[in-house]
Design an enzyme around this catalytic site. Structure first.
Site, PDB file in Angstrom:
ATOM      1  N   GLU A  16      -8.633  13.105   6.840  1.00 15.89           N
ATOM      2  CA  GLU A  16      -7.802  12.305   7.649  1.00 15.89           C
ATOM      3  C   GLU A  16      -6.397  11.760   6.460  1.00 15.89           C
ATOM      4  OE1 GLU A  16      -9.822   8.795   5.697  1.00 15.89           O
ATOM      5  OE2 GLU A  16     -10.539  10.609   6.617  1.00 15.89           O
TER       6      GLU A  16
ATOM      7  N   HIS B 293     -11.922  12.593   2.582  1.00 14.61           N
ATOM      8  CA  HIS B 293     -11.395  12.175   3.893  1.00 14.61           C
ATOM      9  C   HIS B 293      -9.910  12.956   4.322  1.00 14.61           C
ATOM     10  CE1 HIS B 293     -12.204   7.817   3.449  1.00 14.61           C
ATOM     11  NE2 HIS B 293     -12.367   7.829   1.588  1.00 14.61           N
TER      12      HIS B 293
ATOM     13  N   CYS C  35     -17.292   9.520   4.447  1.00 20.09           N
ATOM     14  CA  CYS C  35     -17.296   8.690   3.218  1.00 20.09           C
ATOM     15  C   CYS C  35     -18.280   8.088   3.446  1.00 20.09           C
ATOM     16  CB  CYS C  35     -15.664   8.400   2.738  1.00 20.09           C
ATOM     17  SG  CYS C  35     -15.764   7.733   1.153  1.00 20.09           S
TER      18      CYS C  35
END
Length: 287
Positions: free
Chosen positions: A233, A231, A138
């Site tokens: 994750e 993202h 990001c």
């Protein structure tokens, strides 16, 4: 195979309850060595998210969390950082298989206005000769593209917030093995990088894109640098927590797109994140 973390790290107890194979140690083990420069304010949330993803492989993976020198965090105790994080001045004396630079909620600042920018530039330059593959996430991805290739970030008219479809541009990239066209991934950012700026750089390849969210995955030709604008994750409730936090602050923000179903978050990307991080470890960091 277990993921290896520092003994006593608080999120270890959560991982164990979730059934993650985990080994605690304060010594370097024979394993794939990954260092994580955690720039996010809620550090324990990010620790948990990334450790979950890095545990989805048959390889032994040892993770070391890193902090920038002389920078105080407002949302985690100094004791936590002192006990479970290494200073970059210590980390830089070693070679690493993988290095992760997380995002940070400072994207509205110019890069040079960030208090630790000079140190981050030192770290990013160091990774070029001391790390097999560096994953920038990001804001970390935008910072990496700016430092290494002078590609500017651009302000979006509205926050890109939600879960979006992506298509694979480079099917030969091992990063996207096992991902389908139209795979879903979360985004949460006010800025972006321009597709045409990426295309002008001969050493960069666009791996995945989104019609709604723009550039998603970019790699250099040597596969030593990965720039991830989203993202993968994130856990199921991360966007929900961000949305409710901003509502409590009185911010003018829309619901995250393509996220809620009957007022509850819908999981459409977890397996994609597992696949992505496993691919990174298996194809980019393998000893």
């Amino acid at each position: 195979m277990p993921i290896i973390t520092k003994a006593g790290l608080p999120v270890n107890s959560i991982l164990k309850k979730e059934g993650v194979k985990l080994q605690e140690t304060n010594e370097k083990k024979e394993a794939i060595q990954i260092a994580i420069l955690n720039l996010m304010p809620l550090k324990e949330d990010t620790e948990l998210q990334l450790l979950r993803k890095l545990s989805n492989t048959e390889k032994n993976v040892q993770v070391t969390f890193v902090k920038v020198n002389n920078h105080k965090s407002k949302n985690v105790s100094e004791e936590h950082l002192e006990n479970f994080y290494e200073k970059f001045s210590t980390v830089k004396t070693r070679k690493w298989d993988g290095f992760i630079i997380t995002g940070a909620p400072i994207e509205l600042l110019e890069f040079e206005e960030v208090k630790y920018w000079e140190q981050l530039e030192e770290i990013m330059e160091w990774t070029k000769s001391n790390v097999k593959s560096t994953l920038h996430i990001c804001w970390g991805g935008q910072a990496g593209l700016y430092h290494h290739y002078k590609i500017e970030k651009r302000l979006l008219p509205d926050k890109k917030f939600g879960v979006f479809k992506h298509f694979i541009e480079d099917e030969k990239s091992p990063l996207v093995y096992g991902l389908n066209q139209n795979f879903m991934a979360p985004h949460s950012r006010h800025t972006t990088v321009d597709l045409e700026d990426i295309k002008k750089e001969d050493n960069l390849t666009i791996t995945a894109l989104s019609k709604e969210a723009g550039v998603f995955l970019v790699e250099n030709k040597e596969k030593t640098q990965i720039f991830d604008m989203g993202h993968l994750e994130y856990d199921l409730y991360t966007l929900d927590r961000e949305y409710k936090r901003d509502i409590e602050k009185g911010l003018d923000i829309e619901e995250p797109e393509n996220y809620y179903e009957n007022s509850e978050p819908k999981d459409t990307w977890r397996k994609n994140g597992d696949t992505f991080y496993s691919n990174w470890i298996n194809y980019y960091l393998e000893k």
